[in-house]
Write an enzyme that holds these catalytic residues in place. Sequence first.
Site, PDB file in Angstrom:
ATOM      1  N   CYS A  55     -41.840  35.292 -12.851  1.00  0.00           N
ATOM      2  CA  CYS A  55     -41.762  36.750 -13.002  1.00  0.00           C
ATOM      3  C   CYS A  55     -40.316  37.234 -12.905  1.00  0.00           C
ATOM      4  O   CYS A  55     -39.887  38.110 -13.664  1.00  0.00           O
ATOM      5  CB  CYS A  55     -42.609  37.440 -11.939  1.00  0.00           C
ATOM      6  SG  CYS A  55     -44.365  37.051 -12.011  1.00  0.00           S
ATOM      7  N   ARG A 132     -50.007  37.829 -17.263  1.00  0.00           N
ATOM      8  CA  ARG A 132     -48.870  38.302 -18.052  1.00  0.00           C
ATOM      9  C   ARG A 132     -49.402  38.927 -19.341  1.00  0.00           C
ATOM     10  O   ARG A 132     -49.455  38.284 -20.387  1.00  0.00           O
ATOM     11  CB  ARG A 132     -47.919  37.149 -18.357  1.00  0.00           C
ATOM     12  CG  ARG A 132     -47.391  36.476 -17.115  1.00  0.00           C
ATOM     13  CD  ARG A 132     -46.334  35.428 -17.405  1.00  0.00           C
ATOM     14  NE  ARG A 132     -46.175  34.576 -16.240  1.00  0.00           N
ATOM     15  CZ  ARG A 132     -45.546  34.942 -15.117  1.00  0.00           C
ATOM     16  NH1 ARG A 132     -45.001  36.141 -15.032  1.00  0.00           N
ATOM     17  NH2 ARG A 132     -45.469  34.111 -14.095  1.00  0.00           N
TER      18      ARG A 132
END
Length: 218
Positions: A55, A132
Amino acid sequence: MLNNNAVDIPQTYPRIGDSAPHFEAETTHGHLSLEDFKGRWLVLFSHPMDFTPVCTSEFIAFAKNADTFEKMGAALLGLSIDSVFSHIAWVRNVKEKFGVSIPFPIIADMDGHIANLYGMVMPGDLSTATSRCLFVIDPNAIIRATIYYPFTTGRNIQEVIRLVAALQVCDENAVGTPADWQPGDPVIQYPPRTQDDAEQVIGEDDGCMDWYYCTRKL
């Protein structure tokens, strides 16, 4: 009477061509809603958790390309189920450790309302976090594209830029874009809808491989 043979009906999530679900949320830039982005393109994307390596790499990549999105008239908006305090601490940490400022807001979706509204939670991937997921929303608040990546794999930000650019070119010129298209490349003309028009296309344009496949420069 209860029907013991009844099955659960799966929840439907927004798809390409649907209106983007309305939301209001606390972010690292204050209170924001979908309406705040009306008239602009919006790239809304979720990440599993703050302070995680994949991330972090994505947010650094988005931040480094923020000016490109801005020039395209596209806003960036991140989201996870972490608190706004966690987001702030993470943004500060990225600045301290990597020297990169995160210029776009991050939604604090602690109750998961927005994540579930947009179908960002994938129990088979990681049940306690958002996957995601990425949504490209046009200036009329219509979802134009979606991209889903697993927890383990970071996104290609250049592909997101290419995607937004392609959507804008298609909208402005009523054309399509071929595989691996990049800005400045030839675009694809929509094929004729009648046999007569198809016959006229053949031999009239050097960019036509056949009646259904014609390209041209903008």
